[in-house]
Structure formats: C-alpha cells, structure tokens
Write a protein that holds these residues in place. Structure first.
Motif, PDB file in Angstrom:
ATOM      1  N   LYS A  77       0.823  -1.216   0.000  1.00 34.13           N
ATOM      2  CA  LYS A  77       0.000   0.000   0.000  1.00 34.13           C
ATOM      3  C   LYS A  77       0.856   1.265   0.000  1.00 34.13           C
ATOM      4  N   LEU A  78       1.975   1.233   0.707  1.00 36.35           N
ATOM      5  CA  LEU A  78       2.878   2.388   0.695  1.00 36.35           C
ATOM      6  C   LEU A  78       3.424   2.628  -0.711  1.00 36.35           C
ATOM      7  N   LEU A  79       3.783   1.551  -1.395  1.00 31.68           N
ATOM      8  CA  LEU A  79       4.275   1.701  -2.764  1.00 31.68           C
ATOM      9  C   LEU A  79       3.196   2.250  -3.683  1.00 31.68           C
ATOM     10  N   LYS A  80       1.959   1.797  -3.490  1.00 29.09           N
ATOM     11  CA  LYS A  80       0.854   2.319  -4.302  1.00 29.09           C
ATOM     12  C   LYS A  80       0.677   3.819  -4.085  1.00 29.09           C
ATOM     13  N   LYS A  81       1.043   4.292  -2.884  1.00 28.71           N
ATOM     14  CA  LYS A  81       0.954   5.726  -2.570  1.00 28.71           C
ATOM     15  C   LYS A  81       2.246   6.462  -2.927  1.00 28.71           C
ATOM     16  N   ARG A  82       3.136   5.786  -3.657  1.00 32.16           N
ATOM     17  CA  ARG A  82       4.410   6.337  -4.108  1.00 32.16           C
ATOM     18  C   ARG A  82       5.388   6.614  -2.972  1.00 32.16           C
ATOM     19  N   ASN A  83       5.272   5.868  -1.901  1.00 29.43           N
ATOM     20  CA  ASN A  83       6.171   6.019  -0.773  1.00 29.43           C
ATOM     21  C   ASN A  83       7.252   4.943  -0.867  1.00 29.43           C
ATOM     22  N   PRO A  84       8.516   5.338  -1.068  1.00 25.11           N
ATOM     23  CA  PRO A  84       9.585   4.342  -1.209  1.00 25.11           C
ATOM     24  C   PRO A  84       9.841   3.531   0.061  1.00 25.11           C
ATOM     25  N   ASP A  85       9.340   3.991   1.206  1.00 26.08           N
ATOM     26  CA  ASP A  85       9.487   3.216   2.444  1.00 26.08           C
ATOM     27  C   ASP A  85       8.759   1.874   2.349  1.00 26.08           C
ATOM     28  N   GLY A  86       7.890   1.725   1.366  1.00 28.44           N
ATOM     29  CA  GLY A  86       7.203   0.457   1.151  1.00 28.44           C
ATOM     30  C   GLY A  86       8.180  -0.675   0.891  1.00 28.44           C
ATOM     31  N   MET A  87       9.299  -0.381   0.234  1.00 30.22           N
ATOM     32  CA  MET A  87      10.287  -1.429  -0.040  1.00 30.22           C
ATOM     33  C   MET A  87      10.938  -1.905   1.258  1.00 30.22           C
ATOM     34  N   ARG A 126      14.992  -6.493  -1.784  1.00 29.53           N
ATOM     35  CA  ARG A 126      16.155  -5.613  -1.560  1.00 29.53           C
ATOM     36  C   ARG A 126      16.821  -5.280  -2.889  1.00 29.53           C
ATOM     37  N   ALA A 127      16.950  -6.263  -3.763  1.00 29.52           N
ATOM     38  CA  ALA A 127      17.593  -6.034  -5.061  1.00 29.52           C
ATOM     39  C   ALA A 127      16.761  -5.126  -5.967  1.00 29.52           C
ATOM     40  N   LYS A 128      15.454  -5.182  -5.844  1.00 34.26           N
ATOM     41  CA  LYS A 128      14.573  -4.374  -6.693  1.00 34.26           C
ATOM     42  C   LYS A 128      14.350  -2.958  -6.151  1.00 34.26           C
ATOM     43  N   THR A 129      14.827  -2.677  -4.950  1.00 34.97           N
ATOM     44  CA  THR A 129      14.593  -1.374  -4.331  1.00 34.97           C
ATOM     45  C   THR A 129      15.044  -0.208  -5.210  1.00 34.97           C
ATOM     46  N   PRO A 130      16.275  -0.197  -5.751  1.00 38.17           N
ATOM     47  CA  PRO A 130      16.674   0.954  -6.578  1.00 38.17           C
ATOM     48  C   PRO A 130      15.778   1.152  -7.804  1.00 38.17           C
ATOM     49  N   LEU A 131      15.413   0.059  -8.466  1.00 37.31           N
ATOM     50  CA  LEU A 131      14.548   0.178  -9.646  1.00 37.31           C
ATOM     51  C   LEU A 131      13.161   0.694  -9.266  1.00 37.31           C
ATOM     52  N   VAL A 132      12.626   0.192  -8.166  1.00 40.80           N
ATOM     53  CA  VAL A 132      11.289   0.620  -7.741  1.00 40.80           C
ATOM     54  C   VAL A 132      11.304   2.095  -7.352  1.00 40.80           C
ATOM     55  N   ILE A 133      12.330   2.510  -6.631  1.00 38.13           N
ATOM     56  CA  ILE A 133      12.428   3.926  -6.245  1.00 38.13           C
ATOM     57  C   ILE A 133      12.546   4.798  -7.488  1.00 38.13           C
ATOM     58  N   GLU A 134      13.308   4.342  -8.471  1.00 36.07           N
ATOM     59  CA  GLU A 134      13.418   5.085  -9.736  1.00 36.07           C
ATOM     60  C   GLU A 134      12.052   5.197 -10.411  1.00 36.07           C
ATOM     61  N   ALA A 135      11.316   4.107 -10.435  1.00 40.29           N
ATOM     62  CA  ALA A 135       9.990   4.124 -11.059  1.00 40.29           C
ATOM     63  C   ALA A 135       9.050   5.055 -10.305  1.00 40.29           C
ATOM     64  N   LEU A 136       9.111   5.043  -8.983  1.00 40.12           N
ATOM     65  CA  LEU A 136       8.235   5.919  -8.192  1.00 40.12           C
ATOM     66  C   LEU A 136       8.543   7.385  -8.451  1.00 40.12           C
ATOM     67  N   GLN A 137       9.796   7.706  -8.715  1.00 36.94           N
ATOM     68  CA  GLN A 137      10.190   9.100  -8.952  1.00 36.94           C
ATOM     69  C   GLN A 137       9.882   9.558 -10.371  1.00 36.94           C
ATOM     70  N   THR A 138       9.837   8.632 -11.326  1.00 41.24           N
ATOM     71  CA  THR A 138       9.649   9.029 -12.724  1.00 41.24           C
ATOM     72  C   THR A 138       8.221   8.886 -13.221  1.00 41.24           C
ATOM     73  N   LEU A 139       7.365   8.181 -12.486  1.00 44.23           N
ATOM     74  CA  LEU A 139       5.981   8.038 -12.946  1.00 44.23           C
ATOM     75  C   LEU A 139       5.281   9.392 -12.906  1.00 44.23           C
TER      76      LEU A 139
END
Length: 183
Positions: free
Chosen positions: A65-75, A158-171
C-alpha cells in the motif's frame, strides 16, 4: 496512438506490487486459518505463532500500500516483513525440534497400532527412531524451505529497491480534477 514501452523500473514496480499483494494476502489468509484451527484445538502457543505470521503478512500488504501511494518506504516494509516471517518460522522450528519427546511417542501407540506393527515385523522399540527421523526431517525441511523462500523474497525485494524507487520518482503524477463531480 501507441503507448511507450514500459521501462525496466516500471516493470520492476509492477512486478513487486503484484508479488507483494499476492504473497501478503496469502500469508494473512493461511496464517489466520491456521490460528483459528489451533485455537479450536486448544493450542494457545500455535495460535500465537499463527497471529505473528499473519502480522508478517499484514506488514507485506502495508508495504504494498505504501508503494501504491508512491512512498519508497514500502520497499523497506517488504524486506522487513520477509525477515520477520523468516525469524518467526525459524524460531518455531527450533523450538519444535528441541521438544521431541520419545515418551510421548510410546504413549500414543494404541493396542491396535501395536498389533499392526507386529504384523509388519516392527517392534515397539523400532518406532521411536522412525518417528524421531520423520520429526526432524519434517521440521528441518520446513526450516530450510522457509530459509530459501523468505530469505530469497527478502533478497529479491532488496535487489529491486533501486529500480522501484526510480519508477516511483519518474511516474507521472495522477491528475486531480478541480471540477466538481457532474450530477
């Protein structure tokens, strides 16, 4: 008009969201059912383990749910949920492995079982080593599978964290309508 191909980070975010939702809800449902069954059997410690495991599933759903709200703490929440679940199950397996009671095994052999064993050529004394082996193999396998699965999930998140954070920032930000809803 064709849409652009999703980037690697957008694909990673979509996959993490799908996995975390499915995995989190599966853990919650299975653990809650297990807690209810063990409570019905009068096993309070088993029920407590089920509740703790359900909490780990809730932590994963919360991370989703945090990721859906664009919060990187979800990872971070997703990684922690896997580590918490891993710890719960490993402690449970260790406690069970330390609780083997050969006296209880012998006490649970009924006269009918004993006669069936005699027909099979197995003495009552042969039972304890067989049950001990099955007991240790079962809980050892459960601990090992959990170590690989939950540990692997934690490493995956953990490995996907950088990619997910990048996606959250660029969407692109969702558009918010300032017009009142139409009647």
């Amino acid at each position: 008009m064709t849409s652009a191909e999703p980037t690697k980070s957008e694909k990673a975010l979509k996959r993490v969201l799908r996995i975390s939702r499915l995995n989190g809800w599966s853990v919650i449902i299975i653990a809650a059912l297990g807690a209810l069954v063990t409570l019905a059997m009068g096993d309070i410690s088993g029920m407590a383990v089920g509740v703790l495991i359900a909490i780990a599933g809730w932590m994963e759903v919360r991370g989703h749910k945090l990721l859906k709200k664009r919060n990187p703490d979800g990872m971070k929440a997703l990684v922690r949920s896997q580590m918490f679940l891993l710890a719960i199950i490993l402690v449970y397996c260790a406690s069970r492995l330390g609780s083997f009671d050969s006296g209880a095994v012998m006490g649970n052999v009924t006269p009918d079982m004993e006669s069936m064993l005699k027909e099979a050529g197995i003495t009552k004394a042969d039972i304890v080593p067989m049950v001990r082996t099955a007991f240790f193999a079962g809980y050892g396998t459960f601990a090992l599978v959990t170590l690989f699965y939950q540990g692997g999930m934690a490493l995956y998140y953990r490995a996907k964290t950088p990619l997910v954070i990048e996606a959250l920032q660029t969407l692109p930000r969702p558009r918010v309508s300032v017009l009142p809803p139409s009647v």
